[in-house]
Design an enzyme around this catalytic site. Sequence first.
Site, PDB file in Angstrom:
ATOM      1  N   ASP A 261      -1.596  14.580   5.026  1.00  0.00           N
ATOM      2  CA  ASP A 261      -2.228  13.581   5.940  1.00  0.00           C
ATOM      3  C   ASP A 261      -2.884  14.731   6.967  1.00  0.00           C
ATOM      4  O   ASP A 261      -2.292  15.029   7.760  1.00  0.00           O
ATOM      5  CB  ASP A 261      -1.067  12.871   6.811  1.00  0.00           C
ATOM      6  CG  ASP A 261      -1.628  11.911   7.610  1.00  0.00           C
ATOM      7  OD1 ASP A 261      -3.024  11.869   7.788  1.00  0.00           O
ATOM      8  OD2 ASP A 261      -0.953  11.193   8.401  1.00  0.00           O
ATOM      9  N   LYS A 268      -6.230  15.189  12.693  1.00  0.00           N
ATOM     10  CA  LYS A 268      -5.107  15.923  13.510  1.00  0.00           C
ATOM     11  C   LYS A 268      -5.455  16.977  14.304  1.00  0.00           C
ATOM     12  O   LYS A 268      -6.090  17.960  13.418  1.00  0.00           O
ATOM     13  CB  LYS A 268      -3.685  15.794  12.630  1.00  0.00           C
ATOM     14  CG  LYS A 268      -3.346  14.678  12.516  1.00  0.00           C
ATOM     15  CD  LYS A 268      -1.977  14.888  11.533  1.00  0.00           C
ATOM     16  CE  LYS A 268      -1.456  13.367  11.033  1.00  0.00           C
ATOM     17  NZ  LYS A 268      -0.845  12.953  12.186  1.00  0.00           N
ATOM     18  N   ASP A 279       4.547  14.166   4.399  1.00  0.00           N
ATOM     19  CA  ASP A 279       4.166  12.705   4.481  1.00  0.00           C
ATOM     20  C   ASP A 279       4.389  12.060   3.328  1.00  0.00           C
ATOM     21  O   ASP A 279       4.073  10.669   3.295  1.00  0.00           O
ATOM     22  CB  ASP A 279       2.782  12.725   5.141  1.00  0.00           C
ATOM     23  CG  ASP A 279       2.306  11.416   5.859  1.00  0.00           C
ATOM     24  OD1 ASP A 279       3.432  10.920   6.587  1.00  0.00           O
ATOM     25  OD2 ASP A 279       1.188  10.964   6.350  1.00  0.00           O
ATOM     26  N   ASP A 338      -5.884   8.014  11.066  1.00  0.00           N
ATOM     27  CA  ASP A 338      -4.818   8.659  10.870  1.00  0.00           C
ATOM     28  C   ASP A 338      -3.604   7.695  10.961  1.00  0.00           C
ATOM     29  O   ASP A 338      -2.419   7.941  10.578  1.00  0.00           O
ATOM     30  CB  ASP A 338      -4.332   9.713  12.403  1.00  0.00           C
ATOM     31  CG  ASP A 338      -3.260  10.528  11.944  1.00  0.00           C
ATOM     32  OD1 ASP A 338      -2.928  10.939  10.730  1.00  0.00           O
ATOM     33  OD2 ASP A 338      -3.075  11.118  12.880  1.00  0.00           O
ATOM     34  N   GLU A 340      -2.638   5.602   8.482  1.00  0.00           N
ATOM     35  CA  GLU A 340      -3.061   5.405   7.218  1.00  0.00           C
ATOM     36  C   GLU A 340      -2.067   4.803   6.331  1.00  0.00           C
ATOM     37  O   GLU A 340      -2.142   4.008   5.456  1.00  0.00           O
ATOM     38  CB  GLU A 340      -3.888   6.523   6.481  1.00  0.00           C
ATOM     39  CG  GLU A 340      -2.631   7.569   6.018  1.00  0.00           C
ATOM     40  CD  GLU A 340      -1.708   8.122   7.205  1.00  0.00           C
ATOM     41  OE1 GLU A 340      -2.268   8.292   8.099  1.00  0.00           O
ATOM     42  OE2 GLU A 340      -0.517   8.774   6.788  1.00  0.00           O
ATOM     43  N   ARG A 342       0.318   2.551   7.151  1.00  0.00           N
ATOM     44  CA  ARG A 342       0.365   1.084   7.061  1.00  0.00           C
ATOM     45  C   ARG A 342      -0.478   0.427   6.085  1.00  0.00           C
ATOM     46  O   ARG A 342      -0.189  -0.535   5.627  1.00  0.00           O
ATOM     47  CB  ARG A 342       0.418   0.629   8.719  1.00  0.00           C
ATOM     48  CG  ARG A 342      -0.809   0.743   9.102  1.00  0.00           C
ATOM     49  CD  ARG A 342      -0.811   0.888  10.704  1.00  0.00           C
ATOM     50  NE  ARG A 342      -0.191   2.096  11.359  1.00  0.00           N
ATOM     51  CZ  ARG A 342      -0.089   2.242  12.716  1.00  0.00           C
ATOM     52  NH1 ARG A 342      -0.306   1.058  13.487  1.00  0.00           N
ATOM     53  NH2 ARG A 342       0.486   3.324  13.048  1.00  0.00           N
TER      54      ARG A 342
HETATM   55  N1  BES Z   1       1.977  10.716   9.139  1.00  0.00           N
HETATM   56  C1  BES Z   1       1.820  10.146  10.457  1.00  0.00           C
HETATM   57  C2  BES Z   1       3.247  10.155  11.304  1.00  0.00           C
HETATM   58  C3  BES Z   1       3.815  11.343  11.655  1.00  0.00           C
HETATM   59  C4  BES Z   1       3.493  12.308  12.503  1.00  0.00           C
HETATM   60  C5  BES Z   1       5.071  11.790  10.917  1.00  0.00           C
HETATM   61  C6  BES Z   1       4.186  13.189  12.958  1.00  0.00           C
HETATM   62  C7  BES Z   1       5.728  12.813  11.279  1.00  0.00           C
HETATM   63  C8  BES Z   1       5.588  13.592  12.377  1.00  0.00           C
HETATM   64  C9  BES Z   1       1.135   9.230  10.389  1.00  0.00           C
HETATM   65  O1  BES Z   1       0.431   8.653   9.617  1.00  0.00           O
HETATM   66  C10 BES Z   1       0.251   9.124  11.882  1.00  0.00           C
HETATM   67  O2  BES Z   1      -0.496   9.878  11.919  1.00  0.00           O
HETATM   68  N2  BES Z   1       0.455   8.281  12.465  1.00  0.00           N
HETATM   69  C11 BES Z   1      -0.398   7.963  13.843  1.00  0.00           C
HETATM   70  C12 BES Z   1      -0.433   6.648  14.277  1.00  0.00           C
HETATM   71  C13 BES Z   1      -1.557   6.477  15.514  1.00  0.00           C
HETATM   72  C14 BES Z   1      -2.762   6.969  15.020  1.00  0.00           C
HETATM   73  C15 BES Z   1      -1.654   5.245  15.590  1.00  0.00           C
HETATM   74  C16 BES Z   1       0.686   8.732  15.022  1.00  0.00           C
HETATM   75  O3  BES Z   1       1.970   8.472  14.773  1.00  0.00           O
HETATM   76  O4  BES Z   1       0.282   9.573  15.786  1.00  0.00           O
HETATM   77 ZN    ZN Z   2      -1.812   9.665   9.607  1.00  0.00          ZN
HETATM   78 ZN    ZN Z   3       0.847   9.603   7.661  1.00  0.00          ZN
END
Ligand code: BES
Ligand code: ZN
Ligand code: ZN
Length: 490
Positions: A261, A268, A279, A338, A340, A342
């Site tokens: 991811d 990111k 991920d 990011d 993704e 859901r």
């Molecule tokens: N895979 C990430 C969540 C994540 C981040 C898991 C760090 C473990 C450690 C997910 O896909 C993500 O990036 N979520 C975003 C959502 C936001 C853009 C609404 C997040 O948590 O920042």
């Molecule tokens: Zn993500």
């Molecule tokens: Zn993710």
Amino acid sequence: MMINAEKTQPLKKKTKALCFFVAEKSEEPFGLPKIDSKLLAAIKQSVKETKGKRGSLYIIHTHGLIPAEKIVLVGLGQTHKINHEALRASSGKIAKKITELEIREFSIVLPDKFPLKTDSAINAIVEGVSLSLYSFDKHKKEKNPVLQNLSILVSDEVKISHHVSKAKTVSESVNFARSIANLPPNECVPAHMAEFAKSLAAKNKLKCTILSKNELRQKGFGGITAVGQGSKNEPKLIILEYNGKKDESPTVLVGKAVTFDTGGISIKPAEKMDEMKFDKCGGCTVLGIMKAVSELKLPVNIVGIIPSVENMPSGESYRPGDIIKLYGGSTAEIHNTDAEGRLILSDALSYGIKTYKPKAILDFATLTGACIVALGANVAGFVSNNNNVVNKVKRSSDRTGEEVWQLPLNDDYMDMIKSDNADIKNVGTGRAAGAITAAAFLANAVGTVPWAHFDIAGTAWIQTGSKEKSYNPKGATGFGVRLVIDYLSS
Ligand code: BES
Ligand code: ZN
Ligand code: ZN
């Protein structure tokens, strides 16, 4: 590693290390038989010194006074706080110490008079030992040493043996999930995840179906295809079916498997981006559960569904502003590429419900950083729409030590994902309640089907800088496998 339960008097056992558990402030370890007075004095002295503190270890050389070469004393902490978690963690500590000492064989004494019931104590010991010895050394020249033999000394081996074997199967399934989750993202792309599923299915007589990118597009999996379109490693939908009971609707398990991811166009920051190989942990948990369920031959029907993609930025990537159509029929406006997980989970949940009419559906996903902010790295976020499921999950969580904490979900949160331009959007309003608004997006796909969502962002691997437990060494933890096996067994 061989683990067996046997009815041998501890002082007759020829072994490199004979391990006893000790409670805090007690004078003697549990199950200590009448023993040579010199050894007894040494044991009492060391119990005094370590005070039986949880996790303390003490080694005494026996100098040939008994057949065992060494006696190992392991502290379990205060008597009234001795639980399975303490036993699991201390057993892991013993196994690590034994490995360090370059011993290949050891014995643990589990007497009848012990604060925990023998069958569940056996379970905790076997898990603690098997899980602590896991290490990901596939890509290293120098491999870790392997322990060969553990004998658990009990008073009735006949009653105990099948508990040992069940706990071994479950632990090996956790380690199987870990070994896929730890793979680097250049090796484990969605097609590779699918290969693991296929070979597991062939070995364990499961039905396996893999949907390719074209099939996914044709069938209307708008979430999976949108997220996957930026990568040359094409998306896959992996479906595994286990039938252990006639004429019963199945429990469906869904696991997020984003093999890497980057965040996509909403990229990111570089720091710790390497950890986004984890991920895919939700999908690996589902693979681990399918392995355990089929090897234990549980009398249940289970379907595992794993949407697998790589989230990459490129000229073909989906963008913020795009509107896509999810498998369940709702349209979703992308506000952040990011978010993704859901999107691919929504497709998989809708597909699982439509195809299998499940009695319950559970999903596992490293879904939000917000969940780590809320609960830290030892407790998973948990959201559900059904009280029976909630109670069952909480009981299994208590029994397995895989901690969860329920987060609320009501219409106010559902309102936070409404979009001006489509039915819903893939982020909430601002950063508020990020773990819950992500769950709200999933709730939109499940409706009233009994459902539990596990946000394992914090618990799926040992985060840099966070504390490891003896039985959760660095890397992926396989979180969820033990909890769900307990859930399905009860
Ligand atoms: N895979 C990430 C969540 C994540 C981040 C898991 C760090 C473990 C450690 C997910 O896909 C993500 O990036 N979520 C975003 C959502 C936001 C853009 C609404 C997040 O948590 O920042
Ligand atoms: Zn993500
Ligand atoms: Zn993710």
